[in-house]
Enzyme design. Structure first.
Site, PDB file in Angstrom:
ATOM      1  N   HIS A 145      29.962  30.549  45.032  1.00 41.95           N
ATOM      2  CA  HIS A 145      30.764  31.641  44.459  1.00 41.95           C
ATOM      3  C   HIS A 145      32.185  31.580  45.023  1.00 41.95           C
ATOM      4  O   HIS A 145      32.479  30.875  45.989  1.00 41.95           O
ATOM      5  CB  HIS A 145      30.114  33.021  44.668  1.00 41.95           C
ATOM      6  CG  HIS A 145      30.089  33.534  46.073  1.00 41.95           C
ATOM      7  ND1 HIS A 145      29.710  34.819  46.378  1.00 41.95           N
ATOM      8  CD2 HIS A 145      30.385  32.946  47.259  1.00 41.95           C
ATOM      9  CE1 HIS A 145      29.774  35.004  47.678  1.00 41.95           C
ATOM     10  NE2 HIS A 145      30.177  33.886  48.235  1.00 41.95           N
ATOM     11  N   CYS A 162      36.825  33.676  51.573  1.00 43.09           N
ATOM     12  CA  CYS A 162      35.944  33.723  50.394  1.00 43.09           C
ATOM     13  C   CYS A 162      36.744  33.590  49.094  1.00 43.09           C
ATOM     14  O   CYS A 162      36.168  33.470  48.018  1.00 43.09           O
ATOM     15  CB  CYS A 162      35.138  35.015  50.359  1.00 43.09           C
ATOM     16  SG  CYS A 162      34.034  35.180  51.762  1.00 43.09           S
ATOM     17  N   HIS A 178      32.756  28.255  47.477  1.00 37.86           N
ATOM     18  CA  HIS A 178      31.895  27.856  48.598  1.00 37.86           C
ATOM     19  C   HIS A 178      30.502  28.358  48.235  1.00 37.86           C
ATOM     20  O   HIS A 178      30.312  28.957  47.179  1.00 37.86           O
ATOM     21  CB  HIS A 178      32.394  28.462  49.918  1.00 37.86           C
ATOM     22  CG  HIS A 178      32.323  29.957  49.941  1.00 37.86           C
ATOM     23  ND1 HIS A 178      33.203  30.758  49.249  1.00 37.86           N
ATOM     24  CD2 HIS A 178      31.438  30.805  50.528  1.00 37.86           C
ATOM     25  CE1 HIS A 178      32.890  32.030  49.422  1.00 37.86           C
ATOM     26  NE2 HIS A 178      31.813  32.089  50.189  1.00 37.86           N
ATOM     27  N   HIS A 196      26.149  29.476  49.524  1.00 40.63           N
ATOM     28  CA  HIS A 196      25.227  29.986  50.549  1.00 40.63           C
ATOM     29  C   HIS A 196      23.794  29.610  50.182  1.00 40.63           C
ATOM     30  O   HIS A 196      23.482  29.389  49.011  1.00 40.63           O
ATOM     31  CB  HIS A 196      25.287  31.520  50.638  1.00 40.63           C
ATOM     32  CG  HIS A 196      26.624  32.058  51.020  1.00 40.63           C
ATOM     33  ND1 HIS A 196      27.102  32.002  52.313  1.00 40.63           N
ATOM     34  CD2 HIS A 196      27.585  32.673  50.294  1.00 40.63           C
ATOM     35  CE1 HIS A 196      28.303  32.573  52.363  1.00 40.63           C
ATOM     36  NE2 HIS A 196      28.628  32.978  51.143  1.00 40.63           N
ATOM     37  N   ASP A 212      19.653  29.465  40.800  1.00 38.32           N
ATOM     38  CA  ASP A 212      19.521  28.423  41.829  1.00 38.32           C
ATOM     39  C   ASP A 212      20.328  27.185  41.481  1.00 38.32           C
ATOM     40  O   ASP A 212      20.238  26.654  40.373  1.00 38.32           O
ATOM     41  CB  ASP A 212      18.043  28.060  42.017  1.00 38.32           C
ATOM     42  CG  ASP A 212      17.846  27.153  43.229  1.00 38.32           C
ATOM     43  OD1 ASP A 212      18.568  27.318  44.233  1.00 38.32           O
ATOM     44  OD2 ASP A 212      16.973  26.258  43.159  1.00 38.32           O
ATOM     45  N   HIS A 213      21.124  26.737  42.441  1.00 40.86           N
ATOM     46  CA  HIS A 213      21.999  25.574  42.266  1.00 40.86           C
ATOM     47  C   HIS A 213      22.972  25.765  41.111  1.00 40.86           C
ATOM     48  O   HIS A 213      23.195  24.867  40.305  1.00 40.86           O
ATOM     49  CB  HIS A 213      21.187  24.278  42.147  1.00 40.86           C
ATOM     50  CG  HIS A 213      20.637  23.843  43.478  1.00 40.86           C
ATOM     51  ND1 HIS A 213      19.587  24.468  44.075  1.00 40.86           N
ATOM     52  CD2 HIS A 213      21.033  22.877  44.336  1.00 40.86           C
ATOM     53  CE1 HIS A 213      19.339  23.894  45.242  1.00 40.86           C
ATOM     54  NE2 HIS A 213      20.206  22.926  45.432  1.00 40.86           N
ATOM     55  N   GLU A 237      22.737  37.032  52.436  1.00 41.62           N
ATOM     56  CA  GLU A 237      23.727  36.012  52.073  1.00 41.62           C
ATOM     57  C   GLU A 237      23.760  34.938  53.158  1.00 41.62           C
ATOM     58  O   GLU A 237      23.887  33.742  52.886  1.00 41.62           O
ATOM     59  CB  GLU A 237      25.087  36.687  51.920  1.00 41.62           C
ATOM     60  CG  GLU A 237      26.228  35.765  51.622  1.00 41.62           C
ATOM     61  CD  GLU A 237      27.530  36.557  51.560  1.00 41.62           C
ATOM     62  OE1 GLU A 237      27.805  37.141  50.499  1.00 41.62           O
ATOM     63  OE2 GLU A 237      28.260  36.585  52.565  1.00 41.62           O
TER      64      GLU A 237
END
Lengths: 152, 146
Positions: B19, B38, B44, B46, B84-85, B128
């Site tokens: 994100h 951020c 970047h 998580h 996801d991904h 997170e």
């Protein structure tokens, strides 16, 4: 109100099987938890007691008393046991996380000052757990249903 | 002793996503000021942990509030397949209008899961990182955010 939590770990075997179901139905509903010879987990139990710290001792509840209670009621009953056959409170029940947490709640609630047992949380693994608690009234505090804000 | 005795089941899932915290309505300087690192233009990511809590009566025949395989499949289909991904900013529709903070991620996940048919969705909790955790339990007064 202050919450105090004591954590213990115990290891036990169990199997999910409902004799009213056919073998195929048991396999379909319970999957690998229906394995005929059972399997086991390292359970982690968190017991939370609520109250105001006593003015003299500064304690919500004497941790030693809670530790002794959990040793007597839970460890001696469940640790290194087969939950299906050695724990009478679970007789006739499927020993899921939900049912074990309920049994633990019912064992502990009468032995802790009235209204003070706040929550029983039982982890079967890091990724699966059950909580047992009493719902608060609409005007009560701490209700999980009333949470309204995203909080950091 | 008051209040009905309740049982809830908690299940944890993992997903990894990228994100960038950026609000197009703000200036570049304001975005950097508010979001710090951020706001890095290239994003970047998580490894998120999602915890879903559902409650309801324990079925006497199965000992379960809800069939775990069904809950897993529902979360997979409603959330993990989309999350996801992926890049929240680019790949998830809700974040074209909302900054993908983990607060807003909790709200989006709650909306995606709240119609689970076998049990009541009590709350979602998202880690997170190991140090930052967010929770959302719905808002009775809020308009549905579809």
């Amino acid at each position: 109100m202050v919450l105090l939590t004591r954590k213990i770990e115990f290891s036990a075997a169990h199997r999910y099987d409902n004799p009213a179901f056919s073998p195929e139905e048991n396999r379909r509903v319970f999957g690998k938890c229906n394995n005929a010879h059972g399997h086991g987990h390292n359970y982690t139990l968190e017991v939370t007691v609520a109250g105001e710290p006593n003015a003299v001792t500064g304690m919500v509840m004497d941790l030693k008393d809670l530790k002794d209670l959990l040793e007597r009621e839970i460890m001696q009953r469940m640790d290194h046991r087969n939950l299906n056959v050695e724990v009478p409170e679970l007789a006739g029940k499927i020993p899921t996380c939900e049912n074990i947490a309920l049994v633990i709640w019912n064992l502990l609630e009468p032995k802790i000052p009235a209204g003070r047992l706040h929550r029983v949380r039982l982890y079967e693994s890091d990724d699966l757990f059950a909580d047992c608690y009493r719902a608060t009234t609409a005007n009560g505090n701490g209700s999980t249903r009333q949470g309204s804000a995203v909080k950091r | 002793m008051s209040g009905e005795l309740k049982v809830a089941m908690g299940r944890r899932y993992k997903f990894s996503a990228s994100h960038r915290l950026h609000n197009a309505a703000l200036s570049a300087d304001e975005n950097r000021e508010i979001y710090g690192k951020c706001n890095n233009p290239h994003g970047h990511g998580h490894n998120y942990v999602l915890e879903v809590m559902v409650s309801g009566p324990v079925d006497a025949a199965t000992g379960m509030i809800a069939n775990l395989a069904d809950l897993d499949a529902y979360v997979e289909r409603r959330v993990l397949d989309d999350y996801d991904h992926k890049s929240f900013n680019e790949d998830v529709a809700a974040f074209r209008k909302m900054v993908p903070t983990t607060e807003n991620v909790c709200v989006d996940i709650f909306e995606r899961l709240k119609n689970f048919s076998q049990a009541k969705l009590e709350r979602v909790r998202v880690e997170e990182t190991g140090n930052n955790t967010f929770e959302y339990a719905g808002d009775a007064n809020e308009e549905p955010n579809l």
